[in-house]
Design an enzyme around this catalytic site. Structure first.
Site, short mmCIF file in Angstrom:
data_model
loop_
_atom_site.label_atom_id
_atom_site.label_comp_id
_atom_site.label_asym_id
_atom_site.label_seq_id
_atom_site.Cartn_x
_atom_site.Cartn_y
_atom_site.Cartn_z
N LYS A 137 -9.79 -4.27 12.57
CA LYS A 137 -8.40 -4.11 12.94
C LYS A 137 -8.17 -4.89 14.43
O LYS A 137 -7.26 -5.49 15.33
CB LYS A 137 -9.31 -2.62 13.34
CG LYS A 137 -8.72 -1.70 12.58
CD LYS A 137 -7.27 -2.10 12.02
CE LYS A 137 -6.90 -1.18 10.50
NZ LYS A 137 -5.78 -1.47 9.79
N ASP B 260 -0.87 -7.32 -5.45
CA ASP B 260 -2.33 -7.09 -5.35
C ASP B 260 -1.96 -8.45 -3.44
O ASP B 260 -1.33 -9.40 -3.44
CB ASP B 260 -3.19 -8.30 -5.43
CG ASP B 260 -4.10 -8.84 -5.29
OD1 ASP B 260 -4.51 -8.59 -4.02
OD2 ASP B 260 -5.41 -8.99 -5.92
N LEU C 270 1.56 3.87 -2.29
CA LEU C 270 0.75 4.29 -3.23
C LEU C 270 -0.11 5.17 -2.44
O LEU C 270 -0.61 6.12 -3.03
CB LEU C 270 0.70 4.46 -4.46
CG LEU C 270 1.67 3.74 -4.73
CD1 LEU C 270 1.74 3.83 -6.72
CD2 LEU C 270 3.00 4.87 -4.72
N GLY C 271 -0.72 4.93 -1.14
CA GLY C 271 -1.87 5.13 -0.57
C GLY C 271 -1.11 6.76 0.99
O GLY C 271 -0.49 7.30 0.38
N GLN C 272 -2.56 6.24 1.42
CA GLN C 272 -2.43 8.20 2.58
C GLN C 272 -1.15 7.87 2.90
O GLN C 272 0.16 9.07 2.97
CB GLN C 272 -3.17 8.26 3.19
CG GLN C 272 -3.53 9.64 3.51
CD GLN C 272 -4.03 10.24 4.81
OE1 GLN C 272 -4.45 8.66 5.73
NE2 GLN C 272 -4.08 10.75 5.36
N GLY D 221 1.04 -1.10 -0.03
CA GLY D 221 -0.11 -0.03 0.06
C GLY D 221 0.88 1.75 0.37
O GLY D 221 0.46 2.13 0.34
N TYR E 177 -14.47 -2.53 10.32
CA TYR E 177 -13.27 -1.75 9.99
C TYR E 177 -12.19 -2.49 11.25
O TYR E 177 -10.90 -3.36 11.60
CB TYR E 177 -13.22 -1.17 9.48
CG TYR E 177 -12.16 0.20 9.65
CD1 TYR E 177 -11.08 -0.12 8.50
CD2 TYR E 177 -11.50 0.70 10.82
CE1 TYR E 177 -9.42 0.41 8.91
CE2 TYR E 177 -11.03 2.00 11.01
CZ TYR E 177 -9.76 1.47 9.55
OH TYR E 177 -8.59 2.46 9.76
C1 AKB Z 1 -11.03 5.78 9.43
O1 AKB Z 1 -11.50 7.11 9.65
O2 AKB Z 1 -10.98 4.58 8.76
C2 AKB Z 1 -9.64 6.14 9.36
C3 AKB Z 1 -9.51 5.53 10.72
C4 AKB Z 1 -9.14 6.49 11.97
O3 AKB Z 1 -8.45 4.73 11.16
N1 AKB Z 1 -8.59 6.88 8.80
#
Ligand code: AKB
Length: 316
Positions: free
Chosen positions: A146, A53, A10-12, A8, A142
């Protein structure tokens, strides 16, 4: 760390981390990978770059062996709002990619970093000064990814001796590469719109406090944690880190100190608002400070002055 593989890239985070690491460890010692080439991204052109990938574990291991890497930094992942819209895809990409990255690190005996997030917490977590060790029952895909990722990283450390490390990042703010699909993205968009149009309609409501951090502090956190003496680390996956906590009104007020006619309105997105409401207001980062000296340099005032300066230059 001498030779680092980044997914990743090239991501943020990757767009800036790759360049910082190349400055420290040398261009040829930082291998950037991403799912596609972006020729206008300096991380893709300033040193070795490979298309990867992250769901292809075989190729990931091949690249790690080809360059003889001794550290893997796994950044490729879907952020919270995108994951919520595509939960099955998010599980497959976020967890499949992480398993492949951990397996690669195990196979080549590499140090390992992957970011966790404030998204690992949920509505039953204490909201203010959220402790390092506390209830983690997230209600988003998400967040589930995590927490699972933190546990998996701990598992690889205890079971296989992989030197896994991580931080729980808050919203990251930068003028270089935009984030995509996150809940905290409003705090980046607002600066672009302030400079371009002097107004912004926030998709997060006033009164919603979330932790944030300016990218230079985030990069320092990653590098310092990876360089930290392992004997001093009681925690590994992952450390609370934060630099500030604000709501959209406080951020708008700070921007008005530089752009007095900046106008803030609200067009609240119920999905992202629900995610934000389930996250902490502010984290306690004292374990990171004690165990590896974490300290943030930028508060809301210093960050805002720098963001606006840099964006005025970039957008002119
Ligand atoms: C998001 O908003 O999904 C991320 C994070 C806080 O993990 N920036």
């Amino acid at each position: 760390m001498k030779r680092i593989l980044i997914t990743g890239a090239l991501g943020q985070i990757g767009s800036e981390l790759t360049i910082r690491l190349r400055e420290i460890y040398g261009n040829d010692n930082v291998i950037a990978t991403d799912i596609r080439m972006k020729p206008d991204n300096a991380a893709a052109t300033g040193g070795p770059f490979e298309i990867l990938d992250v769901t292809d574990g075989k190729r990931m291991a091949e690249i790690a062996k080809k360059y003889n890497v001794d550290a893997v930094m796994h950044l490729a992942a879907l952020l919270s709002a995108t994951a919520e819209a595509n939960p099955v895809f998010a599980w497959n990409l976020n967890m499949g990619g992480l398993m492949n990255a951990l397996e690669t690190a195990r196979e080549v005996n590499a140090q390992f970093f992957t970011p966790s997030s404030i998204g690992a917490f949920g509505p039953s977590t204490p909201k203010d000064k959220t402790p390092q060790d506390t209830i983690m029952r997230p209600t988003t895909m998400y967040g589930v990814n995590k927490v699972s990722g933190e546990l998996l990283s701990d598992y690889y450390y205890h079971k296989f001796g992989v030197d896994t490390r991580g931080v729980r990042f808050p919203g990251l703010i930068s003028y270089v590469a935009p984030p995509g699909g996150g809940t905290t993205d409003y705090a980046v968009e607002i600066y672009y719109e302030a400079v371009k149009n002097k107004k912004y309609a926030s998709f997060i409501d006033k009164g919603t406090y979330m932790d944030m951090m300016y990218m230079p502090d985030a990069l320092n956190a990653i590098i310092n944690l990876m360089e930290a003496d392992p004997a001093k680390l009681i925690h590994r996956n992952s450390f609370n880190v934060t630099a500030m906590s604000f709501d959209p009104e406080e951020l708008a007020a700070e921007i008005r100190k530089h752009i007095p006619d900046f106008e803030m309105t609200y067009d609240v997105d119920p999905v992202r608002q629900r995610i934000a409401d389930s996250w902490p207001n502010s984290l306690d980062a004292s374990a990171a400070a004690e165990e590896w000296g974490f300290r943030a340099e930028y508060d809301i005032a210093r960050m805002t002055a720098d963001m606006l300066d840099k964006l005025k230059e970039k957008l002119s």
